[in-house]
Design a protein around this motif. Structure first.
Motif, PDB file in Angstrom:
ATOM      1  N   ASN A 117       2.078   1.884  -3.360  1.00 32.07           N
ATOM      2  CA  ASN A 117       0.814   2.339  -4.218  1.00 32.07           C
ATOM      3  C   ASN A 117       0.741   3.869  -4.058  1.00 32.07           C
ATOM      4  O   ASN A 117       0.446   4.696  -4.834  1.00 32.07           O
ATOM      5  N   SER A 165       0.973  -1.250   0.032  1.00 33.67           N
ATOM      6  CA  SER A 165      -0.001  -0.036  -0.080  1.00 33.67           C
ATOM      7  C   SER A 165       0.841   1.259   0.078  1.00 33.67           C
ATOM      8  O   SER A 165       0.351   2.072  -0.612  1.00 33.67           O
ATOM      9  N   ARG A 170       1.232   6.853  -6.782  1.00 34.02           N
ATOM     10  CA  ARG A 170      -0.046   7.746  -6.874  1.00 34.02           C
ATOM     11  C   ARG A 170       0.345   9.211  -6.916  1.00 34.02           C
ATOM     12  O   ARG A 170      -0.048  10.091  -7.596  1.00 34.02           O
TER      13      ARG A 170
END
Length: 101
Positions: A20, A17, A24
């Motif tokens: 990511n 996570s 992002r």
């Protein structure tokens, strides 16, 4: 005699996570900066990144996932099935080429 250096390799899955979130963040930065053109110097690019960080930090908001867990898992399943299918095809091709030799 040189000192022995010990190195530890830590596996980080690409689906982690935090990774990511970093991806992002840079995707949003790239998306917003691409409209403004290229950067002629590293210092200019660094300043743009710092300005973006300052802007984001001035009004921080949590990232909200827009896809459901079921949708994400279905995508992973499709990827796994395609990967397995490709592996099976490669095995067949390999066996065919081995039998010709």
């Amino acid at each position: 005699m040189p000192a022995i250096q010990r190195r530890h390799v830590h596996f980080t899955p690409t689906g982690a996570s935090w990774l990511n979130q970093v991806a992002r963040f840079f995707a949003a930065l790239t998306e917003k900066q691409r409209r403004r053109g290229g950067h002629r110097a590293t210092r200019e690019l660094e300043q743009v990144i710092r300005d973006h960080i300052d802007t984001v930090n001035a009004n921080p908001r949590p990232f909200r996932w827009t896809r459901s867990a079921d949708n994400i898992l279905a995508t992973v399943k499709r990827f796994c099935l395609r990967t397995l299918d490709t592996a099976e095809r490669q095995k067949k091709i390999s066996k065919t080429s081995e039998s010709r030799h």
